[in-house]
Design an enzyme around this catalytic site. Structure first.
Site, mmCIF file in Angstrom:
data_model
loop_
_atom_site.group_PDB
_atom_site.id
_atom_site.type_symbol
_atom_site.label_atom_id
_atom_site.label_comp_id
_atom_site.label_asym_id
_atom_site.label_seq_id
_atom_site.Cartn_x
_atom_site.Cartn_y
_atom_site.Cartn_z
ATOM 1 C CB SER A 129 33.693 76.284 7.172
ATOM 2 O OG SER A 129 33.626 77.196 6.557
ATOM 3 C CE LYS A 168 40.354 72.749 3.346
ATOM 4 N NZ LYS A 168 39.173 73.214 2.495
#
Lengths: 209, 209
Positions: A129, A168
């Site tokens: 990811s 993130k």
DNA sequence: AAAAAAACAACACATATGTTCTAATACATA
DNA sequence: TATGTATTAGAACATATGTGTTGTTTTTTT
């Protein structure tokens, strides 16, 4: 201030001796191995080494010599808690306050590698990811616990309304915060300035091939 | 074999004392700080600790105690020569035989991170010629000096006919060797089995963000 | 060259420190 | 309970080891 040849000879012997035996030499050890005629000469030069800041001595204590600076091998490593694996979207479990001790799983890094930063923790990446950040499955990432960030930093961020922490890339816009996954297939999203909390910032990543 | 409470008290004191002072305690230091009635009791329990393999003692030497195992902070790090930067296509300069000492530039890693491997060296990546291997400009790669390789390994390989070393992904085909750059834009090429020599294999890569 | 400072040498001394011996006590086992 | 083993206590001893004193030699400074 430079060292005389005798002083550097003694100093090198100190390093070698401690490296081998793990305890410092006595004055007579130094005398014999450095071919010095008298204990008083050793004492004299140890005083000089102490004045020059290379060693520390404890009075009247046998072998009471400590190497200073980078020669002291103490604290050359830091043990960092490995908090677990992090998968895409899955929330991260962050450490309790100040609990950087007594962790079941941990990794050891050289202090040179992490610098003076403290309050570090590590996570292992599961899945791909974060592939756009050149981080792949199995990589270890080291985070610094902080709530500061610059635009573009990769951070662990807690979303209040979600009651979860994710990893993130963060950007501060005019009136909102953009959180961008490190995988093009997933879309960025936005949170209100009072709905988030940066918990840590990416410092180092490591991959064993 | 387990430790008695007195023994673990002594052992913990040993660790604390050495951590603080950088030299081991005397038997009387131990006696006082661990509230032990007699030096002979300390000696007795030190013998036990030695039997159980936790420490090593040197006879008749003051403070001649060495912690064994992971408690011994000695050699928790390895210093690895940083041989320079490596750019796409540019040849790599490898270290002389056995010269893993006395290098001007080096990095320090924890032994835990590099395992038992020896003969390691490091290079810093310049440019993005290895981007497909998720290695980017500025990354540090750690190589193990070896001439063994498995298919798909990333290796530093010397091409005799070119008289140069480059960094490629290597595959052994039937009658030739395929060397594949880690960047799609560059094409793979092939060498004859006797025209090359693997010099090192990628072990670890590190990125500081 | 003379004077001052730095470094070395030899030795004695005090004490820091490991070792050992004997006896007492606690603990386990038959 | 008897008996052997493990542990603790206290003390004395031997030596390992830091310190100090005095004087000499070497180096630096004037």
């Amino acid at each position: 201030m430079d060292l005389t040849s005798k002083q550097s000879k003694i100093f090198n012997f100190l390093k070698d001796f401690i490296l081998e035996k793990d305890y410092p030499p006595s004055i007579r050890d130094i005398q014999n191995h450095c071919d010095i005629s008298s204990t008083s000469v050793v004492d004299y030069n140890l005083k000089k080494l102490e004045e020059k800041g290379l060693i520390r001595r404890d009075k009247e204590i046998s072998r009471g010599i400590e190497l200073l600076g980078t020669n002291n091998m103490r604290s050359h490593t830091v043990r960092i808690p490995l908090l677990g694996k992090i998968a895409a979207g899955k929330p991260i479990v962050l450490p309790e306050e100040g609990v950087t001790d007594n962790f079941s799983n941990s990794i050891e890094l050289s202090r040179e590698q992490v610098g003076t930063k403290s309050d570090l923790f590590a996570l292992q990446i599961k899945g791909n990811s974060m592939i756009d950040a050149l981080i792949q499955d199995g990589d270890i990432i080291i985070l610094e616990k902080t709530n500061q960030f610059d635009n573009g930093d990769m951070v662990a961020v807690w979303i209040k309304s979600d009651n979860a922490t994710t990893f993130k890339r963060i950007y501060k816009l005019d009136n909102k915060i953009k959180l961008e996954p490190m995988n093009k297939r997933m879309k960025a999203f936005f949170v209100k300035p009072n709905d988030f909390n940066v918990q840590g910032r990416l410092v180092t990543s490591i991959r064993n091939w």
